[in-house]
Design a protein around this motif. Structure first.
Motif, PDB file in Angstrom:
ATOM      1  N   HIS A  89      41.210  35.047  44.964  1.00 40.97           N
ATOM      2  CA  HIS A  89      42.461  34.991  45.703  1.00 40.97           C
ATOM      3  C   HIS A  89      42.245  34.257  47.025  1.00 40.97           C
ATOM      4  O   HIS A  89      41.238  34.460  47.714  1.00 40.97           O
ATOM      5  CB  HIS A  89      42.977  36.401  46.003  1.00 40.97           C
ATOM      6  N   LEU A  90      43.206  33.392  47.381  1.00 40.67           N
ATOM      7  CA  LEU A  90      43.211  32.678  48.660  1.00 40.67           C
ATOM      8  C   LEU A  90      42.028  31.734  48.840  1.00 40.67           C
ATOM      9  O   LEU A  90      41.696  31.373  49.960  1.00 40.67           O
ATOM     10  CB  LEU A  90      43.271  33.667  49.834  1.00 40.67           C
ATOM     11  N   ASP A 115      43.929  29.634  40.273  1.00 43.51           N
ATOM     12  CA  ASP A 115      43.982  30.630  41.329  1.00 43.51           C
ATOM     13  C   ASP A 115      44.266  32.018  40.747  1.00 43.51           C
ATOM     14  O   ASP A 115      45.178  32.186  39.944  1.00 43.51           O
ATOM     15  CB  ASP A 115      45.077  30.236  42.323  1.00 43.51           C
ATOM     16  N   ALA A 116      43.490  33.024  41.164  1.00 41.60           N
ATOM     17  CA  ALA A 116      43.629  34.376  40.614  1.00 41.60           C
ATOM     18  C   ALA A 116      45.035  34.933  40.823  1.00 41.60           C
ATOM     19  O   ALA A 116      45.584  35.623  39.954  1.00 41.60           O
ATOM     20  CB  ALA A 116      42.592  35.303  41.245  1.00 41.60           C
ATOM     21  N   THR A 117      45.637  34.642  41.975  1.00 42.35           N
ATOM     22  CA  THR A 117      46.978  35.145  42.262  1.00 42.35           C
ATOM     23  C   THR A 117      47.996  34.613  41.271  1.00 42.35           C
ATOM     24  O   THR A 117      48.799  35.358  40.696  1.00 42.35           O
ATOM     25  CB  THR A 117      47.403  34.768  43.686  1.00 42.35           C
ATOM     26  N   ASP A 134      45.802  43.212  44.112  1.00 40.44           N
ATOM     27  CA  ASP A 134      44.607  43.298  43.275  1.00 40.44           C
ATOM     28  C   ASP A 134      43.623  44.249  43.935  1.00 40.44           C
ATOM     29  O   ASP A 134      43.138  43.980  45.039  1.00 40.44           O
ATOM     30  CB  ASP A 134      43.984  41.914  43.104  1.00 40.44           C
ATOM     31  N   VAL A 135      43.353  45.379  43.289  1.00 36.52           N
ATOM     32  CA  VAL A 135      42.384  46.351  43.794  1.00 36.52           C
ATOM     33  C   VAL A 135      41.132  46.219  42.947  1.00 36.52           C
ATOM     34  O   VAL A 135      41.081  46.685  41.812  1.00 36.52           O
ATOM     35  CB  VAL A 135      42.933  47.792  43.729  1.00 36.52           C
ATOM     36  N   GLY A 136      40.151  45.537  43.505  1.00 35.05           N
ATOM     37  CA  GLY A 136      38.909  45.295  42.776  1.00 35.05           C
ATOM     38  C   GLY A 136      37.840  46.298  43.144  1.00 35.05           C
ATOM     39  O   GLY A 136      38.086  47.297  43.823  1.00 35.05           O
ATOM     40  N   ALA A 137      36.631  46.021  42.702  1.00 35.60           N
ATOM     41  CA  ALA A 137      35.534  46.958  42.901  1.00 35.60           C
ATOM     42  C   ALA A 137      35.130  47.075  44.360  1.00 35.60           C
ATOM     43  O   ALA A 137      34.874  48.165  44.853  1.00 35.60           O
ATOM     44  CB  ALA A 137      34.341  46.542  42.058  1.00 35.60           C
ATOM     45  N   VAL A 143      48.685  39.416  48.063  1.00 30.33           N
ATOM     46  CA  VAL A 143      48.999  38.009  48.319  1.00 30.33           C
ATOM     47  C   VAL A 143      50.461  37.738  47.972  1.00 30.33           C
ATOM     48  O   VAL A 143      50.908  38.071  46.867  1.00 30.33           O
ATOM     49  CB  VAL A 143      48.094  37.081  47.488  1.00 30.33           C
ATOM     50  N   PRO A 144      51.218  37.133  48.878  1.00 30.20           N
ATOM     51  CA  PRO A 144      52.616  36.795  48.585  1.00 30.20           C
ATOM     52  C   PRO A 144      52.728  35.526  47.751  1.00 30.20           C
ATOM     53  O   PRO A 144      51.917  34.599  47.901  1.00 30.20           O
ATOM     54  CB  PRO A 144      53.209  36.592  49.974  1.00 30.20           C
TER      55      PRO A 144
END
Length: 335
Positions: A89-90, A115-117, A134-137, A143-144
């Motif tokens: 992201h970003l 892009d992941a978003t 996105d809540v990762g490890a 992200v808007p």
């Protein structure tokens, strides 16, 4: 081999690899060095001491990891393949272009970096504007995405100053934070066992356990022989604790995407039972939360990349135009 499209998403707990037409990706364990680094972070989390942020890998290192992941699932060398790799992201235009060129230099017949978003949005099927949470490890980020289906330039270009604080503030209250909180209560020492316990036990209440006692139905649902009923509620609260909770992140991102009425959830941390319901309740105003299925959130980014990889926008040489321009061209062709 030139007809095969292989989609790769690199993660903190495992890499997802698969043919673009596959129903689900294969999971590949992360390299030993990354696993050891994460185990060290887990120990720091259990003692409630901040963990150092792991530096980002350069393009050559990422390509080596991609090649190892592709080989691990039996697809052989990346030479001659069509490779679609998900960028974080970003990620900046510069870093994405460097990765693209590195993939082509390593022998890929065709390559693209998504892009992941935007992958999460593509898999969800929603119409922007929206916010991707996105809540990762090891980190959480919101992200808007504007009504044109793009991450606003001001957000991407100013990511270091505006939004990278999400990684820093939440690096120890992402999924690892939930794992560590449950491990402390349960006396679990091993990271993998603690993760398994979270997947099997954690439950997100629609209100904070600190303000409202669990109902009889919830207690019955969460009753366990090992006495972890309250821990199953409380461990998830690490994600919502102010002033660095995920709800605050979503609100800040929504303010940068006018009229965003949909929240797209991705990552293993959002797959905890009840998480979507809690987010919907915390964000008043009738915002929709997708996908509704918890398990669908785990592989959402990979499935979005697989969907995008079946369209136009491939690079087959060392030259690359703006990724945003290519995305705009794809949208026009699909209109």
């Amino acid at each position: 081999r030139t007809k095969e499209i292989v989609v790769v998403e690199l993660g903190a707990t495992g890499d997802r690899v698969g043919i673009a037409w596959a129903r689900a990706p294969a999971r590949v364990p992360v390299p030993t060095a990354i696993a050891a680094d994460r185990a060290k972070r887990f120990e720091n989390l259990k003692s409630e001491t901040p963990a150092a942020r792991r530096p980002r890998e350069d393009a050559a290192t990422v390509v080596q990891r991609v090649a190892a992941a592709v080989a691990a699932v039996g697809l052989g060398s990346i030479e001659g393949l069509s490779l679609c790799v998900v960028s974080p992201h970003l990620a900046s235009e510069t870093s994405r272009t460097r990765l693209l060129n590195a993939l082509l230099s390593a022998g890929a017949k065709r390559a693209r970096v998504e892009d992941a978003t935007l992958c999460a949005v593509a898999a969800s099927g929603v119409r922007p504007p929206c916010v991707v949470l996105d809540v990762g490890a090891t980190e959480s980020v919101a992200v808007p995405v504007d009504r044109d289906g793009r991450v606003p330039d001001a957000v991407r270009e100013g990511a270091h100053n505006i939004h990278s604080h999400a990684y820093t503030r939440l690096r120890h209250v992402g999924f690892d934070g939930v794992v560590a909180a449950l491990a402390r209560r349960a006396g679990i020492e091993d990271l993998n066992k603690a993760e398994e316990a979270v997947c099997a036990l954690a439950y997100c209440r629609h209100v904070s356990p600190a303000t409202h006692q669990p109902s009889a139905e919830e207690l019955e649902f969460c009753a366990t022989a090992d006495g972890l009923s309250s821990a199953r509620f409380e461990c998830v609260e690490a994600l919502f604790a102010e002033p660095t909770g995920v709800v605050k992140l979503v609100r800040a991102a929504a303010a940068r995407a006018a009229d965003a009425s949909v929240i797209v959830l991705a990552g293993g941390g959002t797959a905890v039972r009840g998480f979507g319901r809690r987010i919907r309740r915390e964000l008043s105003g009738g915002k929709e939360v997708v996908p509704a299925d918890n398990d669908a959130r785990r592989d959402l980014v990979w499935r979005g990349a697989a969907r995008l990889a079946r369209g136009d926008g491939w690079a087959d040489d060392g030259r690359r135009t703006s990724l945003d321009a290519l995305l705009a061209a794809k949208r026009r062709s699909q209109a």
